[in-house]
Scaffold this motif. Structure first.
Motif, PDB file in Angstrom:
ATOM      1  N   GLY A  29       0.785  -1.225   0.000  1.00  0.00           N
ATOM      2  CA  GLY A  29       0.000   0.000   0.000  1.00  0.00           C
ATOM      3  C   GLY A  29       0.816   1.273   0.000  1.00  0.00           C
ATOM      4  N   ARG A  30       2.136   1.174   0.053  1.00  0.00           N
ATOM      5  CA  ARG A  30       2.987   2.362   0.103  1.00  0.00           C
ATOM      6  C   ARG A  30       3.879   2.484  -1.116  1.00  0.00           C
ATOM      7  NH1 ARG A  30       4.946   2.252   6.490  1.00  0.00           N
ATOM      8  NH2 ARG A  30       2.838   2.314   7.399  1.00  0.00           N
ATOM      9  N   GLU A  31       3.448   1.968  -2.211  1.00  0.00           N
ATOM     10  CA  GLU A  31       4.248   2.021  -3.435  1.00  0.00           C
ATOM     11  C   GLU A  31       4.230   3.434  -4.018  1.00  0.00           C
ATOM     12  OE1 GLU A  31       5.863  -1.837  -3.990  1.00  0.00           O
ATOM     13  OE2 GLU A  31       5.992  -0.121  -5.320  1.00  0.00           O
ATOM     14  N   ASP A  32       5.329   3.846  -4.598  1.00  0.00           N
ATOM     15  CA  ASP A  32       5.368   5.099  -5.343  1.00  0.00           C
ATOM     16  C   ASP A  32       5.998   4.918  -6.718  1.00  0.00           C
ATOM     17  OD1 ASP A  32       7.873   4.577  -4.428  1.00  0.00           O
ATOM     18  OD2 ASP A  32       8.217   6.532  -3.519  1.00  0.00           O
ATOM     19  N   PHE A  33       6.226   3.667  -7.131  1.00  0.00           N
ATOM     20  CA  PHE A  33       6.684   3.345  -8.477  1.00  0.00           C
ATOM     21  C   PHE A  33       5.665   2.397  -9.099  1.00  0.00           C
ATOM     22  CE2 PHE A  33      10.566   4.606  -6.360  1.00  0.00           C
ATOM     23  CZ  PHE A  33      11.221   5.363  -7.325  1.00  0.00           C
ATOM     24  N   PHE A  34       5.126   2.785 -10.238  1.00  0.00           N
ATOM     25  CA  PHE A  34       4.069   2.006 -10.877  1.00  0.00           C
ATOM     26  C   PHE A  34       4.388   1.806 -12.360  1.00  0.00           C
ATOM     27  CE2 PHE A  34       2.116   4.323  -7.366  1.00  0.00           C
ATOM     28  CZ  PHE A  34       1.464   3.308  -6.686  1.00  0.00           C
ATOM     29  N   GLY A  69       2.138  -2.232  -9.155  1.00  0.00           N
ATOM     30  CA  GLY A  69       3.248  -1.707  -8.382  1.00  0.00           C
ATOM     31  C   GLY A  69       4.544  -2.431  -8.686  1.00  0.00           C
ATOM     32  N   LEU A  70       5.581  -2.022  -8.000  1.00  0.00           N
ATOM     33  CA  LEU A  70       6.896  -2.602  -8.218  1.00  0.00           C
ATOM     34  C   LEU A  70       6.947  -4.064  -7.776  1.00  0.00           C
ATOM     35  CD1 LEU A  70       9.720  -1.769  -9.251  1.00  0.00           C
ATOM     36  CD2 LEU A  70      10.330  -1.250  -6.891  1.00  0.00           C
ATOM     37  N   SER A  71       6.131  -4.432  -6.813  1.00  0.00           N
ATOM     38  CA  SER A  71       6.110  -5.817  -6.339  1.00  0.00           C
ATOM     39  C   SER A  71       5.307  -6.734  -7.247  1.00  0.00           C
ATOM     40  CB  SER A  71       5.534  -5.870  -4.921  1.00  0.00           C
ATOM     41  OG  SER A  71       4.213  -5.378  -4.912  1.00  0.00           O
ATOM     42  N   ILE A  99       2.837  13.489 -11.227  1.00  0.00           N
ATOM     43  CA  ILE A  99       3.168  12.142 -11.684  1.00  0.00           C
ATOM     44  C   ILE A  99       4.239  12.264 -12.770  1.00  0.00           C
ATOM     45  CG2 ILE A  99       2.329  10.053 -12.810  1.00  0.00           C
ATOM     46  CD1 ILE A  99      -0.416  10.635 -11.666  1.00  0.00           C
ATOM     47  N   ARG A 100       5.342  11.586 -12.556  1.00  0.00           N
ATOM     48  CA  ARG A 100       6.422  11.611 -13.527  1.00  0.00           C
ATOM     49  C   ARG A 100       6.302  10.366 -14.405  1.00  0.00           C
ATOM     50  NH1 ARG A 100      12.925  11.989 -12.216  1.00  0.00           N
ATOM     51  NH2 ARG A 100      13.613  12.110 -14.398  1.00  0.00           N
ATOM     52  N   LEU A 101       5.838  10.574 -15.630  1.00  0.00           N
ATOM     53  CA  LEU A 101       5.654   9.480 -16.577  1.00  0.00           C
ATOM     54  C   LEU A 101       6.889   9.353 -17.459  1.00  0.00           C
ATOM     55  CD1 LEU A 101       3.843   7.324 -17.950  1.00  0.00           C
ATOM     56  CD2 LEU A 101       2.957   9.160 -19.419  1.00  0.00           C
ATOM     57  N   GLU A 102       7.494   8.175 -17.451  1.00  0.00           N
ATOM     58  CA  GLU A 102       8.686   7.910 -18.252  1.00  0.00           C
ATOM     59  C   GLU A 102       8.392   6.804 -19.248  1.00  0.00           C
ATOM     60  OE1 GLU A 102      12.148   7.222 -15.981  1.00  0.00           O
ATOM     61  OE2 GLU A 102      11.888   8.981 -14.687  1.00  0.00           O
ATOM     62  N   CYS A 103       8.837   7.029 -20.491  1.00  0.00           N
ATOM     63  CA  CYS A 103       8.610   6.065 -21.573  1.00  0.00           C
ATOM     64  C   CYS A 103       9.905   5.891 -22.355  1.00  0.00           C
ATOM     65  CB  CYS A 103       7.511   6.551 -22.526  1.00  0.00           C
ATOM     66  SG  CYS A 103       5.943   6.949 -21.711  1.00  0.00           S
ATOM     67  N   PRO A 104      10.110   4.737 -22.963  1.00  0.00           N
ATOM     68  CA  PRO A 104      11.307   4.552 -23.804  1.00  0.00           C
ATOM     69  C   PRO A 104      11.211   5.400 -25.071  1.00  0.00           C
ATOM     70  CG  PRO A 104       9.849   2.660 -23.986  1.00  0.00           C
ATOM     71  CD  PRO A 104       9.284   3.518 -22.899  1.00  0.00           C
ATOM     72  N   TYR A 105      12.356   5.865 -25.538  1.00  0.00           N
ATOM     73  CA  TYR A 105      12.405   6.704 -26.735  1.00  0.00           C
ATOM     74  C   TYR A 105      12.212   5.847 -27.980  1.00  0.00           C
ATOM     75  CZ  TYR A 105      14.153  10.757 -24.151  1.00  0.00           C
ATOM     76  OH  TYR A 105      14.279  11.821 -23.293  1.00  0.00           O
ATOM     77  N   ARG A 106      11.604   6.473 -28.994  1.00  0.00           N
ATOM     78  CA  ARG A 106      11.583   5.853 -30.310  1.00  0.00           C
ATOM     79  C   ARG A 106      12.899   6.154 -31.019  1.00  0.00           C
ATOM     80  NH1 ARG A 106       5.849   7.440 -30.511  1.00  0.00           N
ATOM     81  NH2 ARG A 106       4.598   5.535 -30.537  1.00  0.00           N
ATOM     82  N   VAL A 107      13.248   5.299 -31.986  1.00  0.00           N
ATOM     83  CA  VAL A 107      14.536   5.443 -32.660  1.00  0.00           C
ATOM     84  C   VAL A 107      14.608   6.748 -33.438  1.00  0.00           C
ATOM     85  CG1 VAL A 107      16.108   4.370 -34.327  1.00  0.00           C
ATOM     86  CG2 VAL A 107      14.762   2.940 -32.786  1.00  0.00           C
TER      87      VAL A 107
END
Length: 326
Positions: free
Chosen positions: A131-136, A188-190, A242-250
């Motif tokens: 219940g204390r996750e901050d990475f999703f 979550g991370l778990s 919310i910091r949304l991170e995504c992989p870059y396209r080529v």
């Protein structure tokens, strides 16, 4: 000599029977039903009364609503996706142990009406695990209703709300077109699913993030290339931090290679989708109504969360749900 041989064979057979009965005691559907009912009672004190029913006026059924939820979860854990098979084959020998067991038609109706209760219990269990996750991690999965060629003739959702009707969509990871819905999930991370939603197959993945920012705040989220968008990322950060991170396209400017820890961590939600497909048969659809399909998906995800909780309290890796009740 022959007498000694017979005695040894009888003794070996008794040992084998004893080992099989001890090792496979949780392959009994009734035993799983009792275990799921015990866990549901533990997390449903806020939602049901002492009899296991939602407080309301009217006659009270002897087979409580909590028992309907537990039976649904036990069936999903054994990959039973046919109610006819459940009642005609699996529950045939347990009617004496469950004296107030309802009929298949009643179970089908009450399973839909108790879907909200099932989801409330699942949320409580997910919060108890992490219940204390901050990475999703956020991702989507296609839920096919029927073949593309039969999509125009499909009657699912045509009589109700038009916003809940299935639609044609495209899955980039599988490079296929399909007719149905799209399951959006946040884990979550778990590896526990915290929230999910169903949308039409034609809906863009980034539109789901508008609902995410109403629930999550001050956290980091990781998605695939389907969530790339500077406007979406800026809006999430300004409104909900919310910091949304995504992989870059080529072909993107300032391209950077995907970090290996990020790629490995994202496999958690992909593993969950694989488990929902393999053990819980989420892509096999026998429902003819939209609410029936929604109730089945809620039951499958809830059963997955309960099995993770069983591993959690037994100090086992929560991802090994196939052997949680062995």
């Amino acid at each position: 000599m022959f007498k000694k041989l017979c005695i040894s064979l009888i003794f070996s057979n008794l040992v084998v029977i004893k080992l099989l009965s001890s090792n496979h005691r949780m392959h009994n559907l009734y035993t799983k039903f009792v275990k799921f009912l015990e866990i549901c009672k533990q997390f449903s004190n806020k939602f049901v009364n002492e009899a296991g029913n939602i407080p309301r006026r009217g006659p009270v059924s002897k087979f409580s609503e909590l028992e309907v939820v537990a039976l649904s979860l036990a069936a999903e854990s054994e990959s039973i996706d046919s109610e006819n098979w459940l009642f005609e084959s699996k529950l045939k020998g347990y009617k004496c142990k469950i004296p107030n067991l309802i009929s298949r038609r009643q179970f089908n109706d009450r399973r839909k009406s108790t879907a909200g209760l099932c989801e409330k219990i699942r949320r409580q269990i997910a919060m108890a695990i992490d219940g204390r996750e901050d990475f999703f991690f956020v991702d989507s999965k296609p839920i096919e209703v029927c073949r593309v060629a039969r999509g125009r003739r499909c009657r699912m959702g045509r009589t109700g709300d038009f916003s809940q009707t299935p639609d044609f969509g495209y899955c980039a990871s599988q490079n296929t077109y399909y007719f149905g819905y799209k399951l959006h999930a946040v884990c979550g991370l778990s590896g526990v699913i915290h929230s999910y939603d169903l949308s039409k197959a034609s809906v863009d993945d980034r539109k789901f993030m508008k609902d995410v920012k109403l629930v999550y705040h001050y956290c980091n989220m990781y998605g695939d290339k389907g969530y790339i968008g500077a406007d979406i990322q800026l809006d999430l950060f300004e409104t909900a931090h919310i910091r949304l991170e995504c992989p870059y396209r080529v072909n993107q400017k300032n391209w950077k290679p995907t970090l290996i820890p990020f790629a490995k961590a994202r496999k958690r939600i992909e593993t969950l989708f694989s488990q929902l497909t393999g053990q819980f048969l989420i892509i096999r659809n026998y429902a003819t109504m939209t609410n029936g399909l929604f109730a089945r998906i809620i039951g499958k995800i809830s059963a997955l969360t309960v099995l993770q909780y069983v591993n959690y309290i037994n100090n086992k890796p929560i991802g090994r749900i196939k052997y949680a009740l062995n």
